[in-house]
Design an enzyme around this catalytic site. Structure first.
Site, PDB file in Angstrom:
ATOM      1  N   LEU A   1      -3.752  -7.306  -7.038  1.00  0.00           N
ATOM      2  CA  LEU A   1      -2.962  -8.524  -7.582  1.00  0.00           C
ATOM      3  C   LEU A   1      -4.390  -9.400  -8.483  1.00  0.00           C
ATOM      4  O   LEU A   1      -4.258 -10.263  -8.791  1.00  0.00           O
ATOM      5  CB  LEU A   1      -2.340  -9.600  -6.865  1.00  0.00           C
ATOM      6  N   LYS A   2      -5.894  -9.280  -8.455  1.00  0.00           N
ATOM      7  CA  LYS A   2      -6.317  -9.587  -9.299  1.00  0.00           C
ATOM      8  C   LYS A   2      -7.050  -8.583 -10.248  1.00  0.00           C
ATOM      9  O   LYS A   2      -7.006  -7.166 -10.310  1.00  0.00           O
ATOM     10  CB  LYS A   2      -8.026  -9.646  -7.894  1.00  0.00           C
TER      11      LYS A   2
ATOM     12  N   GLY B   1       0.443  -1.032  -0.018  1.00  0.00           N
ATOM     13  CA  GLY B   1      -0.058  -0.391   0.363  1.00  0.00           C
ATOM     14  C   GLY B   1       1.124   1.459  -0.064  1.00  0.00           C
ATOM     15  O   GLY B   1       0.183   2.161   0.249  1.00  0.00           O
ATOM     16  N   SER B   2       2.115   1.324  -0.279  1.00  0.00           N
ATOM     17  CA  SER B   2       2.942   2.140  -0.774  1.00  0.00           C
ATOM     18  C   SER B   2       2.173   3.342  -1.221  1.00  0.00           C
ATOM     19  O   SER B   2       2.109   4.812  -1.539  1.00  0.00           O
ATOM     20  CB  SER B   2       4.124   2.237  -0.726  1.00  0.00           C
ATOM     21  N   ASN B   3       1.636   3.243  -2.517  1.00  0.00           N
ATOM     22  CA  ASN B   3       0.956   3.697  -3.470  1.00  0.00           C
ATOM     23  C   ASN B   3      -0.392   4.662  -2.911  1.00  0.00           C
ATOM     24  O   ASN B   3      -0.593   5.263  -3.585  1.00  0.00           O
ATOM     25  CB  ASN B   3       0.620   3.349  -4.560  1.00  0.00           C
TER      26      ASN B   3
ATOM     27  N   ASN C   1      -5.429   2.240 -12.944  1.00  0.00           N
ATOM     28  CA  ASN C   1      -4.293   1.012 -12.308  1.00  0.00           C
ATOM     29  C   ASN C   1      -3.584   1.530 -12.895  1.00  0.00           C
ATOM     30  O   ASN C   1      -2.132   2.241 -13.579  1.00  0.00           O
ATOM     31  CB  ASN C   1      -4.634  -0.080 -13.107  1.00  0.00           C
TER      32      ASN C   1
ATOM     33  N   ASP D   1      -3.951  -4.856 -18.664  1.00  0.00           N
ATOM     34  CA  ASP D   1      -2.727  -3.400 -19.101  1.00  0.00           C
ATOM     35  C   ASP D   1      -3.327  -2.784 -20.181  1.00  0.00           C
ATOM     36  O   ASP D   1      -1.721  -2.591 -20.667  1.00  0.00           O
ATOM     37  CB  ASP D   1      -1.621  -4.025 -18.821  1.00  0.00           C
TER      38      ASP D   1
ATOM     39  N   SER E   1       2.871   3.230 -15.549  1.00  0.00           N
ATOM     40  CA  SER E   1       1.938   4.463 -16.206  1.00  0.00           C
ATOM     41  C   SER E   1       1.004   3.681 -15.449  1.00  0.00           C
ATOM     42  O   SER E   1       0.620   3.367 -14.516  1.00  0.00           O
ATOM     43  CB  SER E   1       1.496   2.978 -17.500  1.00  0.00           C
TER      44      SER E   1
ATOM     45  N   HIS F   1       0.779   0.682 -13.242  1.00  0.00           N
ATOM     46  CA  HIS F   1       1.444  -0.514 -13.875  1.00  0.00           C
ATOM     47  C   HIS F   1       3.267  -0.174 -13.711  1.00  0.00           C
ATOM     48  O   HIS F   1       3.116   1.288 -14.412  1.00  0.00           O
ATOM     49  CB  HIS F   1       1.342  -0.857 -14.725  1.00  0.00           C
TER      50      HIS F   1
HETATM   51  C1  GRF Z   1       3.794  -1.123  -7.288  1.00  0.00           C
HETATM   52  O1  GRF Z   1       4.212  -1.167  -8.254  1.00  0.00           O
HETATM   53  C2  GRF Z   1       1.852  -1.255  -8.593  1.00  0.00           C
HETATM   54  O2  GRF Z   1       2.573  -0.688 -10.136  1.00  0.00           O
HETATM   55  C3  GRF Z   1       2.223  -2.818  -8.746  1.00  0.00           C
HETATM   56  O3  GRF Z   1       2.572  -3.512  -7.394  1.00  0.00           O
HETATM   57  C4  GRF Z   1       3.204  -2.613  -6.795  1.00  0.00           C
HETATM   58  C5  GRF Z   1       2.281  -1.745  -5.204  1.00  0.00           C
HETATM   59  O4  GRF Z   1       2.863  -1.666  -4.064  1.00  0.00           O
HETATM   60  N1  GRF Z   1       0.895  -3.269  -9.510  1.00  0.00           N
HETATM   61  P1  GRF Z   1       2.277  -1.269  -3.228  1.00  0.00           P
HETATM   62  O5  GRF Z   1       1.588  -1.528  -2.448  1.00  0.00           O
HETATM   63  O6  GRF Z   1       1.570   0.378  -3.623  1.00  0.00           O
HETATM   64  O7  GRF Z   1       3.237  -0.141  -2.486  1.00  0.00           O
END
Ligand code: GRF
Length: 204
Positions: free
Chosen positions: A89-90, A14-16, A106, A149, A140, A108
């Site tokens: 991942l789903k 969940g770093s994003n 999304n 994707d 992206s 990527h």
């Molecule tokens: C990121 O690299 C994202 O692009 C990919 O999975 C990773 C997720 O990282 N789909 P986080 O869970 O947001 O840390």
């Protein structure tokens, strides 16, 4: 203009989500995170949401016979305007895709259309970039469509490959770049920036 209501779906760290949430707290953000969904009860994303008083749901094949329907309903219940999948991942299910058509994005970890599609996640992506000898990788943000994707790309950031890079070192720099790109794209969407031309945005 009302604030854009953003829901995030994530499977792991969940770093994003963290980067997006921090950006949402800035005075000029114009968006806020109204819901976090994870298929993984033990995900960093759910923990972060709970620690930060963001509504959080664990929805998966374990909790529901029809997780797609449960996810769609939760997003509708929280009146999400935009759904962000970040490390989910789903595949987003067909009911959710239909309900939020043109409003699911999304992130990527490569410069699509290169290195996307089934099996292209995590280190597999960065290994493919190195094996191909690409001088530049990146990240992206794209619209989610029926196939992995393949939806319209709405934002990219480049990350040069460095001599001696491994999948891990390149992946770490790409992830760091995602933390800039994703908030940037969501900010553009929230402020109705003309570069955001998703079909469904015109009438919202
Ligand atoms: C990121 O690299 C994202 O692009 C990919 O999975 C990773 C997720 O990282 N789909 P986080 O869970 O947001 O840390």
């Amino acid at each position: 203009m009302p604030e854009l209501r953003v829901a995030v779906i994530a499977s792991h760290a969940g770093s994003n989500l963290r980067a997006l949430h921090r950006a949402s707290l800035l005075a000029d953000a114009r968006f806020r995170i109204v819901l976090v969904i994870s298929n993984n009860s033990d995900s960093g994303a759910l923990r972060y949401a709970r620690d930060n008083a963001i509504p959080a749901r664990h929805l998966s094949g374990r909790t529901h016979d029809d997780p797609d329907q449960a996810i769609r309903a939760a997003l509708v219940e929280h009146a999400a305007d935009l759904v962000v999948t970040a490390g989910y991942l789903k595949k987003v299910g067909p009911r959710t895709r239909a309900e939020f058509s043109g409003r699911i994005v999304n992130v990527h970890p490569a410069l699509l259309p290169r290195h996307g599609g089934p099996g292209m996640y995590g280190e597999h992506v960065h290994r493919a970039v190195l094996d191909a000898g690409d001088p530049v990788s990146g990240a992206s943000v794209h619209l989610v469509s029926d196939e992995y994707d393949t939806g319209q790309v709405i934002g990219q950031i480049e990350v040069p490959v460095q001599p001696g890079d491994t999948a891990q070192t390149l992946g770490a720099r790409v992830l760091h770049a995602e933390h800039t790109l994703l908030p940037d794209v969501v900010r553009r969407i929230a402020t109705g920036h003309p570069e955001w031309r998703a079909p469904a945005s015109a009438d919202r």
